[in-house]
Design a protein around this motif. Structure first.
Motif, PDB file in Angstrom:
ATOM      1  N   ASP A   1       0.746  -1.207  -0.002  1.00 49.16           N
ATOM      2  CA  ASP A   1      -0.126   0.100   0.115  1.00 49.16           C
ATOM      3  C   ASP A   1       0.706   1.400   0.009  1.00 49.16           C
ATOM      4  O   ASP A   1       0.584   2.351  -0.282  1.00 49.16           O
ATOM      5  N   TYR A   2       2.337   1.202   0.213  1.00 48.19           N
ATOM      6  CA  TYR A   2       3.012   2.285   0.450  1.00 48.19           C
ATOM      7  C   TYR A   2       3.482   2.827  -0.911  1.00 48.19           C
ATOM      8  O   TYR A   2       4.014   1.860  -1.800  1.00 48.19           O
ATOM      9  N   ASP A  48       0.546   6.027   0.105  1.00 46.65           N
ATOM     10  CA  ASP A  48      -0.687   6.515  -0.393  1.00 46.65           C
ATOM     11  C   ASP A  48      -0.857   7.720   0.178  1.00 46.65           C
ATOM     12  O   ASP A  48      -2.128   8.327  -0.350  1.00 46.65           O
ATOM     13  N   HIS A  49       0.414   8.598   0.276  1.00 47.51           N
ATOM     14  CA  HIS A  49       0.147  10.079   0.847  1.00 47.51           C
ATOM     15  C   HIS A  49       1.512  10.604   0.729  1.00 47.51           C
ATOM     16  O   HIS A  49       2.331   9.579   0.490  1.00 47.51           O
ATOM     17  N   TYR A  80       6.891   7.303   6.057  1.00 45.70           N
ATOM     18  CA  TYR A  80       6.249   8.591   5.407  1.00 45.70           C
ATOM     19  C   TYR A  80       7.237   9.618   6.219  1.00 45.70           C
ATOM     20  O   TYR A  80       7.121  10.841   5.588  1.00 45.70           O
ATOM     21  N   GLN A 112       2.589  10.305  -5.814  1.00 47.82           N
ATOM     22  CA  GLN A 112       2.370  10.922  -4.639  1.00 47.82           C
ATOM     23  C   GLN A 112       3.329  12.022  -4.318  1.00 47.82           C
ATOM     24  O   GLN A 112       4.787  11.855  -4.665  1.00 47.82           O
ATOM     25  N   TRP A 146       5.755   7.000  -7.690  1.00 50.20           N
ATOM     26  CA  TRP A 146       4.762   6.837  -6.645  1.00 50.20           C
ATOM     27  C   TRP A 146       3.455   7.595  -6.772  1.00 50.20           C
ATOM     28  O   TRP A 146       2.557   6.971  -6.239  1.00 50.20           O
TER      29      TRP A 146
END
Length: 328
Positions: free
Chosen positions: A31-32, A34-35, A93, A66, A64
């Motif tokens: 999932d990395y 996602d922001h 993050y 992102q 990414w």
């Protein structure tokens, strides 16, 4: 028999937990990110320590889909920004991109730090840049390392040397040079490479051991003079520039720029960042940008990074002890 079953049961439970942890780490990595990912640089903007991660971050943000933002959090030879990252959530993050001082040098210089650099999760060393001996041609009348050493001996303790700050690689490089050449320099610490170079350009200081990334354009413009580089061998891009080791055998001081994560960041995340940064380092556009900074690609696995960081701790610790370096 009953004891054997209990041991077997405990072993099975342990294996189950390890498998669950591995699967959880892989799931997080899947999932990395996602922001927004923040990369803290503990030194000012304008130097190579800032430029190298910006080049890689720009490519990662496209990879990414992102934002990957650089935050300059300066002070205390990189300790302030490094401490911030150390105590951040271990979720990938908030990362740290740094040259050697806070990762392999400062814990041998500062009696107390707010973080343990050996507990960061290593990810990758992106690139290496040799340090170089650079002088202001208006204040230092020398054109080679032997001439510079003789100049220092005839102007004992009068020549002022700028560094990126106490305990930085430029500081340690200057101390190593003084020790090996048998000369003395007056040390003026700045807060980073860019302000130190401004001091050198203005004539406030006479000499600096800086990496080539930012200073080379100033040399090429005729504003500063490059006497030699501190890599073991001459650079292919600058074949006419001698090494300091040609005058002082064994002299070596190379700056590098790594990425680490807070302690206990899941392996699946650090492995993913490592793989994607390695992919970035293979891109022609990234390599071309780094080449303009006189940076050589390092890259490689997390294990390679971990081994290299341990070697650097031992190497700089030896320099600090041999030169008897103490912070004021």
């Amino acid at each position: 028999m009953r004891g054997s079953r209990q041991i077997a049961g405990c072993t099975l439970t342990a294996l189950t937990l390890l498998l669950a942890m591995a699967l959880h780490s892989d799931a997080l990595a899947g999932d990395y990110p996602d922001h927004t990912v923040k990369i803290v640089v503990p030194f000012p903007a304008g130097g190579t320590a800032d430029a190298v991660p910006r080049i890689v971050a720009d490519w990662l943000s496209r990879k990414w889909n992102q934002p990957v933002v650089i935050e300059n959090r300066t002070g205390a030879a990189g300790n302030i920004g490094s401490e911030q990252v150390y105590h951040s959530a271990p979720d990938g993050y908030t990362l740290l991109s740094s040259p050697p001082p806070p990762l392999v040098i400062n814990h041998n210089l500062y009696p107390k730090l707010g973080f343990d650099p050996t507990k960061f999760e290593p990810i990758i060393v992106m690139a290496q840049v040799p340090n170089a001996l650079i002088v202001n041609p208006n204040t230092v009348k020398a054109s080679s390392v032997p001439e510079f050493i003789e100049y220092l001996k005839s102007h004992s303790d009068k020549i002022i040397c700028a560094t990126q700050g106490n305990g930085t690689t430029s500081h340690l490089t200057s101390e190593l040079f003084q020790m090996m050449a048998g000369v003395k320099l007056r040390h003026i610490p700045y807060r980073g490479s860019a302000p130190a170079l401004q001091g050198l350009l203005a004539g406030d200081v006479d000499v600096m051991f800086d990496n080539l990334g930012v200073s080379l354009p100033l040399v090429q413009a005729g504003k500063l003079k490059l006497l030699a580089i501190a890599s073991p061998n001459r650079l292919p891009a600058l074949p006419d520039v001698p090494t300091i080791a040609e005058t002082l055998p064994g002299f070596e001081a190379v700056a590098w720029y790594g990425i680490v994560a807070p302690p206990k960041t899941p392996k699946g995340i650090t492995d993913k960042i490592n793989a994607d940064v390695n992919e970035a380092l293979r891109q022609p556009e990234v390599r071309n940008h780094l080449q303009k900074l006189s940076a050589g690609i390092f890259g490689g696995s997390v294990d390679k990074t971990s081994t290299y960081l341990r070697e650097e701790i031992d190497r700089w610790d030896a320099v600090i002890k041999s030169a008897k370096i103490e912070l004021p």
